[in-house]
Design an enzyme around this catalytic site. Structure first.
Site, PDB file in Angstrom:
ATOM      1  N   GLY A 189       0.872  -1.173   0.000  1.00 31.83           N
ATOM      2  CA  GLY A 189       0.000   0.000   0.000  1.00 31.83           C
ATOM      3  C   GLY A 189       0.899   1.210   0.000  1.00 31.83           C
ATOM      4  CD  GLN A 214       5.547  -6.547   0.146  1.00 27.49           C
ATOM      5  OE1 GLN A 214       6.200  -7.032  -0.768  1.00 27.49           O
ATOM      6  NE2 GLN A 214       4.350  -6.066  -0.034  1.00 27.49           N
TER       7      GLN A 214
HETATM    8  P1  GDP Z   1       5.031   2.718   1.679  1.00 32.04           P
HETATM    9  O1  GDP Z   1       4.290   1.441   1.806  1.00 32.04           O
HETATM   10  O2  GDP Z   1       6.489   2.559   1.987  1.00 32.04           O
HETATM   11  O3  GDP Z   1       4.812   3.426   0.375  1.00 32.04           O
HETATM   12  O4  GDP Z   1       4.450   3.672   2.817  1.00 32.04           O
HETATM   13  P2  GDP Z   1       2.883   3.918   3.171  1.00 32.04           P
HETATM   14  O5  GDP Z   1       2.313   4.788   2.136  1.00 32.04           O
HETATM   15  O6  GDP Z   1       2.216   2.629   3.465  1.00 32.04           O
HETATM   16  O7  GDP Z   1       3.039   4.640   4.562  1.00 32.04           O
HETATM   17  C1  GDP Z   1       3.727   5.845   4.706  1.00 32.04           C
HETATM   18  C2  GDP Z   1       2.776   6.888   5.267  1.00 32.04           C
HETATM   19  O8  GDP Z   1       3.502   8.011   5.706  1.00 32.04           O
HETATM   20  C3  GDP Z   1       1.789   7.424   4.228  1.00 32.04           C
HETATM   21  O9  GDP Z   1       0.601   7.764   4.883  1.00 32.04           O
HETATM   22  C4  GDP Z   1       2.487   8.674   3.697  1.00 32.04           C
HETATM   23  O10 GDP Z   1       1.586   9.635   3.201  1.00 32.04           O
HETATM   24  C5  GDP Z   1       3.151   9.166   4.959  1.00 32.04           C
HETATM   25  N1  GDP Z   1       4.415   9.893   4.770  1.00 32.04           N
HETATM   26  C6  GDP Z   1       5.409   9.663   3.856  1.00 32.04           C
HETATM   27  N2  GDP Z   1       6.452  10.490   4.083  1.00 32.04           N
HETATM   28  C7  GDP Z   1       6.120  11.239   5.157  1.00 32.04           C
HETATM   29  C8  GDP Z   1       6.789  12.276   5.906  1.00 32.04           C
HETATM   30  O11 GDP Z   1       7.924  12.640   5.638  1.00 32.04           O
HETATM   31  N3  GDP Z   1       6.117  12.801   6.970  1.00 32.04           N
HETATM   32  C9  GDP Z   1       4.873  12.403   7.336  1.00 32.04           C
HETATM   33  N4  GDP Z   1       4.310  12.969   8.393  1.00 32.04           N
HETATM   34  N5  GDP Z   1       4.213  11.439   6.658  1.00 32.04           N
HETATM   35  C10 GDP Z   1       4.826  10.874   5.603  1.00 32.04           C
HETATM   36  P1  IMO Z   2       4.347  -1.898   1.680  1.00 30.35           P
HETATM   37  O1  IMO Z   2       4.809  -2.127   0.269  1.00 30.35           O
HETATM   38  C1  IMO Z   2       4.032  -3.470   5.742  1.00 30.35           C
HETATM   39  C2  IMO Z   2       3.426  -7.778   6.172  1.00 30.35           C
HETATM   40  C3  IMO Z   2       2.102  -8.249   6.708  1.00 30.35           C
HETATM   41  C4  IMO Z   2       2.555  -9.508   7.443  1.00 30.35           C
HETATM   42  C5  IMO Z   2       3.630 -10.071   6.512  1.00 30.35           C
HETATM   43  C6  IMO Z   2       3.153 -11.137   5.557  1.00 30.35           C
HETATM   44  O2  IMO Z   2       3.150  -1.058   1.810  1.00 30.35           O
HETATM   45  O3  IMO Z   2       5.489  -1.456   2.537  1.00 30.35           O
HETATM   46  P2  IMO Z   2       1.662 -11.091   3.331  1.00 30.35           P
HETATM   47  O4  IMO Z   2       0.257 -10.636   3.113  1.00 30.35           O
HETATM   48  O5  IMO Z   2       2.666 -10.397   2.504  1.00 30.35           O
HETATM   49  O6  IMO Z   2       1.806 -12.579   3.260  1.00 30.35           O
HETATM   50  O7  IMO Z   2       1.963 -10.708   4.874  1.00 30.35           O
HETATM   51  O8  IMO Z   2       4.108  -8.954   5.764  1.00 30.35           O
HETATM   52  N1  IMO Z   2       3.351  -6.895   4.977  1.00 30.35           N
HETATM   53  C7  IMO Z   2       3.571  -5.576   5.019  1.00 30.35           C
HETATM   54  N2  IMO Z   2       3.837  -4.757   6.045  1.00 30.35           N
HETATM   55  N3  IMO Z   2       4.021  -2.980   4.485  1.00 30.35           N
HETATM   56  C8  IMO Z   2       3.789  -3.794   3.433  1.00 30.35           C
HETATM   57  O9  IMO Z   2       3.882  -3.379   2.162  1.00 30.35           O
HETATM   58  C9  IMO Z   2       3.510  -5.151   3.672  1.00 30.35           C
HETATM   59  N4  IMO Z   2       3.216  -6.202   2.882  1.00 30.35           N
HETATM   60  C10 IMO Z   2       3.129  -7.260   3.696  1.00 30.35           C
HETATM   61  O10 IMO Z   2       1.533  -7.311   7.589  1.00 30.35           O
HETATM   62  O11 IMO Z   2       3.177  -9.169   8.652  1.00 30.35           O
HETATM   63 MG    MG Z   3       2.611   0.672   2.752  1.00 25.42          MG
END
Ligand code: GDP
Ligand code: IMO
Ligand code: MG
Length: 429
Positions: A40, A224
């Site tokens: 995500g 991940q």
């Molecule tokens: P990803 O899976 O590595 O792409 O990260 P996610 O999108 O799942 O989670 C990161 C969250 O932190 C998201 O809600 C972003 O909008 C937010 N985010 C990213 N960079 C920053 C930052 O520098 N500061 C803050 N406060 N939020 C951030």
């Molecule tokens: P992004 O790309 C955080 C975690 C799940 C679980 C383990 C195995 O957004 O960083 P799965 O469904 O892959 O078999 O789950 O991995 N997990 C993540 N945790 N960010 C993710 O993706 C994840 N994708 C899987 O929560 O612990």
């Molecule tokens: Mg994510």
């Protein structure tokens, strides 16, 4: 010229999506190479939030090519829904700007069901997966009984591939006292959506090599994080793919000749979703503060993320494992209110000190962090786009991360917004 591979250096959710979107202003092509819709990735552009699961984070920008490589496991219905959702937000997606590998393996309904059956019956051994069918789909790939995108081109081929998969799955389902999975209904449903999927299907390895010979800049977007890697992560509490940078080569057919820049996205503290060891976890007001200031709720499952201090030992370890050249440090602003900030610099276990995380889960659960404490800066860094404007204590913390992890800071992110990012050194340069 370098291409850039972006990967997470912790347990995911480091802010890869934001950084990939920001960097993709400089790229021509953005490629996903592993994982599936367990990812995500959140982008915030002029106040509008986009949540991407399968589509690469370059999709939102005009005139970029997005590629889903062979290493990605693709739920075809999830892909169709995501394309629809993005189109409804005004994002253009068509056969010219989205390419799906013909060799990508499909996640089918029996994978998702198996993921759920296993999680629900695992008791304490539960992984806390995203329940998307990721693990069972990768098992089928390695077990050579997977249905791939190209299998949707012919009914007779699809029929025999489904037979091969269902012999296995129905034996398992019988043993688990679950209903038998019927081939005909699934085949019909797959043939119905086949044209919508096949219109994007191409030999990705070939297209990527053509882009390369035309001098196009290619950005690889990991999902991940390295601590969730099936070989190098906190096994068995991991995902079922390799999340290290070298997976970009196998997951796309691009080849690895060592000329890439590997950018490790690193959160200024640590989070984890699901079960498994987490040495610096703070199940207290510090963890709550990080969670609420950082809005640490899962993008995919809305689960509350576990929060804790920055673990320098783990990040140094994952940086070495993946050959990271530079760090994009994210979410610095989340630490703004803290009086003091801790960083794990070693562990202790049974009277012995460790400068790495031992591989066994039992030890990983018991190991205790040793911290170094830094003074907080107690002022807002939100939205700062220039290194000079950061408070001195924030700079000291950043340099401590750089020193300890032995990787250069390439950029610093100070809010979810695309442009609220400090560039120290461009990975494409
Ligand atoms: P990803 O899976 O590595 O792409 O990260 P996610 O999108 O799942 O989670 C990161 C969250 O932190 C998201 O809600 C972003 O909008 C937010 N985010 C990213 N960079 C920053 C930052 O520098 N500061 C803050 N406060 N939020 C951030
Ligand atoms: P992004 O790309 C955080 C975690 C799940 C679980 C383990 C195995 O957004 O960083 P799965 O469904 O892959 O078999 O789950 O991995 N997990 C993540 N945790 N960010 C993710 O993706 C994840 N994708 C899987 O929560 O612990
Ligand atoms: Mg994510």
């Amino acid at each position: 010229m370098k291409n850039v591979i972006v990967i997470g250096t912790q347990w995911g959710d480091e802010g890869k999506g934001k950084i990939v979107d920001w960097l993709s202003s400089e790229a021509d092509v953005v490629v996903r190479f592993q994982g599936g819709h367990n990812a995500g990735h959140t982008l915030v552009i002029d106040g509008i939030t986009y949540k991407l699961r399968l589509l690469p984070s370059g999709t939102v920008r005009k005139n970029k090519v997005s590629i889903i490589g062979n290493g990605v496991v693709v739920d075809p219905w999830a892909l169709i829904d995501e394309i629809k959702e993005m189109k409804s937000k005004g994002v253009e997606i068509n056969e010219n700007n989205l390419i799906l590998s013909e060799a990508a393996n499909l996640i089918l309904p029996y994978h998702k069901e198996m993921d759920e059956i296993r999680e629900d019956s695992a008791g304490k051994a539960k992984i806390g997966t995203t329940r998307r069918g990721i693990g069972p789909a990768y098992e089928d790939k390695v077990g050579r009984r997977s249905i791939r995108v190209m299998d949707l081109t012919s009914e007779s081929n699809l029929d025999s591939r489904l037979d091969a998969a269902l012999i296995h799955h129905n034996a398992l389902r019988k043993g688990l006292k679950k209903t038998i999975f019927k081939k005909d209904k699934l085949k019909k449903e797959l043939l119905k959506i086949a044209p919508e999927i096949l219109k994007f299907s191409q030999p990705v390895w070939k297209r990527l090599n053509e882009f390369k010979s035309k001098g196009k800049k290619i950005l690889f977007e990991g999902a991940q994080g390295i601590l969730l890697d099936v070989d190098h992560g906190t096994y068995p509490f991991v995902t079922s793919s390799n999340t290290v940078a070298s997976a970009a080569a196998t997951g796309s057919g691009f080849g690895s000749n060592g000329s890439n820049y590997i950018l490790g996205i690193t959160k200024a503290y640590t989070t984890r979703v699901g079960e498994g060891p987490f040495p610096t976890e703070q199940k207290n007001e510090i963890g709550n503060l990080l969670g609420s200031r950082g809005k640490e709720f899962g993008t995919v499952t809305s689960r509350k993320r576990r929060c804790g201090w920055f673990d320098g030992v783990l990040v140094r370890q994952t940086i070495k494992i993946s050959g990271v050249n530079g760090i994009a440090l994210t979410k610095l602003d989340v630490l703004d209110e803290l009086d003091e900030i801790k960083m794990c610099i070693a562990y202790k276990l049974n009277g012995k000190q460790y400068d790495y995380l031992p591989a066994g889960a039992e030890d990983q659960f018991k190991i205790e962090p040793i911290y170094e404490t830094f003074p907080g800066w107690k002022e807002s860094t939100k939205g700062i786009r220039n290194m000079e404007n950061l408070p001195n204590n924030a700079k000291k913390y950043i340099y401590a991360v750089e020193d300890f992890t032995e990787a250069k800071i390439s950029s610093i992110s100070t809010s979810p917004e695309r442009e609220d990012t400090i560039l120290v050194e461009s990975p494409f340069a």
